[in-house]
Scaffold this motif. Structure first.
Motif, PDB file in Angstrom:
ATOM      1  N   VAL A   3       0.851  -1.185   0.000  1.00 32.12           N
ATOM      2  CA  VAL A   3       0.000   0.000   0.000  1.00 32.12           C
ATOM      3  C   VAL A   3       0.888   1.235   0.000  1.00 32.12           C
ATOM      4  N   VAL A   4       0.488   2.235  -0.791  1.00 32.87           N
ATOM      5  CA  VAL A   4       1.184   3.512  -0.821  1.00 32.87           C
ATOM      6  C   VAL A   4       0.404   4.473   0.069  1.00 32.87           C
ATOM      7  N   THR A   5       1.094   5.121   1.000  1.00 24.01           N
ATOM      8  CA  THR A   5       0.448   6.075   1.893  1.00 24.01           C
ATOM      9  C   THR A   5       0.869   7.492   1.524  1.00 24.01           C
ATOM     10  N   VAL A   6      -0.128   8.333   1.310  1.00 23.16           N
ATOM     11  CA  VAL A   6       0.113   9.754   1.079  1.00 23.16           C
ATOM     12  C   VAL A   6      -0.227  10.452   2.387  1.00 23.16           C
ATOM     13  N   LYS A   7       0.753  11.119   2.968  1.00 26.79           N
ATOM     14  CA  LYS A   7       0.536  11.788   4.257  1.00 26.79           C
ATOM     15  C   LYS A   7       0.244  13.276   4.102  1.00 26.79           C
ATOM     16  N   SER A   8       0.633  13.837   2.947  1.00 27.63           N
ATOM     17  CA  SER A   8       0.452  15.269   2.738  1.00 27.63           C
ATOM     18  C   SER A   8       0.222  15.545   1.254  1.00 27.63           C
ATOM     19  N   ALA A   9      -0.626  16.505   0.961  1.00 33.01           N
ATOM     20  CA  ALA A   9      -0.886  16.905  -0.420  1.00 33.01           C
ATOM     21  C   ALA A   9       0.134  17.941  -0.906  1.00 33.01           C
ATOM     22  N   GLN A  10       1.188  18.161  -0.131  1.00 33.29           N
ATOM     23  CA  GLN A  10       2.210  19.143  -0.500  1.00 33.29           C
ATOM     24  C   GLN A  10       2.933  18.720  -1.777  1.00 33.29           C
ATOM     25  N   VAL A  11       3.061  19.648  -2.709  1.00 32.92           N
ATOM     26  CA  VAL A  11       3.744  19.414  -3.981  1.00 32.92           C
ATOM     27  C   VAL A  11       5.107  20.074  -3.941  1.00 32.92           C
ATOM     28  N   GLU A  12       6.127  19.315  -4.350  1.00 28.41           N
ATOM     29  CA  GLU A  12       7.474  19.875  -4.441  1.00 28.41           C
ATOM     30  C   GLU A  12       7.710  20.295  -5.889  1.00 28.41           C
ATOM     31  N   GLU A  13       8.232  21.486  -6.078  1.00 27.52           N
ATOM     32  CA  GLU A  13       8.523  21.990  -7.412  1.00 27.52           C
ATOM     33  C   GLU A  13      10.006  22.297  -7.523  1.00 27.52           C
ATOM     34  N   LYS A  14      10.596  21.879  -8.646  1.00 26.56           N
ATOM     35  CA  LYS A  14      12.025  22.094  -8.872  1.00 26.56           C
ATOM     36  C   LYS A  14      12.201  22.666 -10.270  1.00 26.56           C
ATOM     37  N   LEU A  15      12.853  23.820 -10.346  1.00 30.21           N
ATOM     38  CA  LEU A  15      13.122  24.456 -11.625  1.00 30.21           C
ATOM     39  C   LEU A  15      14.337  23.809 -12.270  1.00 30.21           C
ATOM     40  N   ILE A  16      14.198  23.404 -13.527  1.00 28.47           N
ATOM     41  CA  ILE A  16      15.312  22.864 -14.300  1.00 28.47           C
ATOM     42  C   ILE A  16      15.861  24.033 -15.122  1.00 28.47           C
ATOM     43  N   PRO A  17      17.003  24.614 -14.703  1.00 28.53           N
ATOM     44  CA  PRO A  17      17.506  25.825 -15.341  1.00 28.53           C
ATOM     45  C   PRO A  17      17.762  25.688 -16.840  1.00 28.53           C
ATOM     46  N   SER A  18      18.259  24.545 -17.281  1.00 29.24           N
ATOM     47  CA  SER A  18      18.603  24.390 -18.694  1.00 29.24           C
ATOM     48  C   SER A  18      17.386  24.443 -19.609  1.00 29.24           C
ATOM     49  N   SER A  19      16.226  24.024 -19.105  1.00 26.80           N
ATOM     50  CA  SER A  19      15.029  24.013 -19.941  1.00 26.80           C
ATOM     51  C   SER A  19      13.995  25.046 -19.512  1.00 26.80           C
ATOM     52  N   GLY A  20      14.127  25.548 -18.297  1.00 26.10           N
ATOM     53  CA  GLY A  20      13.146  26.483 -17.776  1.00 26.10           C
ATOM     54  C   GLY A  20      11.861  25.803 -17.318  1.00 26.10           C
ATOM     55  N   LYS A  21      11.833  24.476 -17.351  1.00 24.62           N
ATOM     56  CA  LYS A  21      10.642  23.740 -16.942  1.00 24.62           C
ATOM     57  C   LYS A  21      10.638  23.526 -15.434  1.00 24.62           C
ATOM     58  N   ILE A  22       9.453  23.345 -14.902  1.00 28.81           N
ATOM     59  CA  ILE A  22       9.291  23.068 -13.478  1.00 28.81           C
ATOM     60  C   ILE A  22       8.839  21.618 -13.329  1.00 28.81           C
ATOM     61  N   MET A  23       9.608  20.842 -12.581  1.00 26.22           N
ATOM     62  CA  MET A  23       9.266  19.449 -12.297  1.00 26.22           C
ATOM     63  C   MET A  23       8.452  19.426 -11.010  1.00 26.22           C
ATOM     64  N   ARG A  24       7.268  18.826 -11.067  1.00 24.62           N
ATOM     65  CA  ARG A  24       6.386  18.737  -9.905  1.00 24.62           C
ATOM     66  C   ARG A  24       6.328  17.294  -9.431  1.00 24.62           C
ATOM     67  N   SER A  25       6.475  17.099  -8.123  1.00 29.02           N
ATOM     68  CA  SER A  25       6.408  15.752  -7.568  1.00 29.02           C
ATOM     69  C   SER A  25       5.838  15.812  -6.160  1.00 29.02           C
ATOM     70  N   GLN A  26       5.575  14.630  -5.644  1.00 31.03           N
ATOM     71  CA  GLN A  26       5.004  14.499  -4.313  1.00 31.03           C
ATOM     72  C   GLN A  26       5.691  13.313  -3.649  1.00 31.03           C
ATOM     73  N   THR A  27       6.065  13.442  -2.387  1.00 24.72           N
ATOM     74  CA  THR A  27       6.697  12.343  -1.660  1.00 24.72           C
ATOM     75  C   THR A  27       5.619  11.510  -0.987  1.00 24.72           C
ATOM     76  N   VAL A  28       5.697  10.198  -1.219  1.00 26.21           N
ATOM     77  CA  VAL A  28       4.749   9.245  -0.646  1.00 26.21           C
ATOM     78  C   VAL A  28       5.556   8.108  -0.020  1.00 26.21           C
ATOM     79  N   GLY A  29       4.897   7.183   0.635  1.00 27.92           N
ATOM     80  CA  GLY A  29       5.602   6.066   1.255  1.00 27.92           C
ATOM     81  C   GLY A  29       5.013   4.734   0.837  1.00 27.92           C
ATOM     82  N   LEU A  30       5.863   3.789   0.479  1.00 26.28           N
ATOM     83  CA  LEU A  30       5.437   2.434   0.161  1.00 26.28           C
ATOM     84  C   LEU A  30       5.520   1.617   1.446  1.00 26.28           C
ATOM     85  N   GLU A  31       4.375   1.193   1.942  1.00 30.47           N
ATOM     86  CA  GLU A  31       4.320   0.431   3.198  1.00 30.47           C
ATOM     87  C   GLU A  31       4.825  -0.981   2.931  1.00 30.47           C
TER      88      GLU A  31
END
Length: 91
Positions: A3-31
């Motif tokens: 089971v994958v547990t999501v504890k928070s709906a917080q989204v992490e965003e990381k700017l990729i300088p070479s492309s100017g794109k923003i990578m969006r991800s979320q940290t979850v846990g595999l039980e």
């Protein structure tokens, strides 16, 4: 089934300088079933964040490498535990 547990709906965003794109991800846990969870990131692209709760990994997220090894796709899709699953095809 793990089971994958999501504890928070917080989204992490990381700017990729070479492309100017923003990578969006979320940290979850595999039980792992032994009281421990293995944290990993789920890429979101432009999709909304997963809300806190328990999820299964959608079977379409799995694939095989060129050598036959099990892999996960670039974007792992999560399905809420208890959600209706598609009916199996009849032979």
């Amino acid at each position: 089934m793990p089971v994958v547990t999501v504890k928070s709906a917080q989204v992490e965003e990381k700017l990729i300088p070479s492309s100017g794109k923003i990578m969006r991800s979320q940290t979850v846990g595999l039980e792992l079933g032994n009281g421990f969870s293995l944290p990993f990131r789920v890429g979101l692209g432009q999709r909304p964040a997963y809300q806190p709760g328990e999820y299964d990994i959608d079977p379409k997220s799995f694939g095989l490498s060129a050598y036959g090894d099990l892999t996960l796709g670039k974007y792992v899709d999560l399905v809420p535990v208890g959600a209706a699953k598609p009916a199996a095809a009849k032979p």
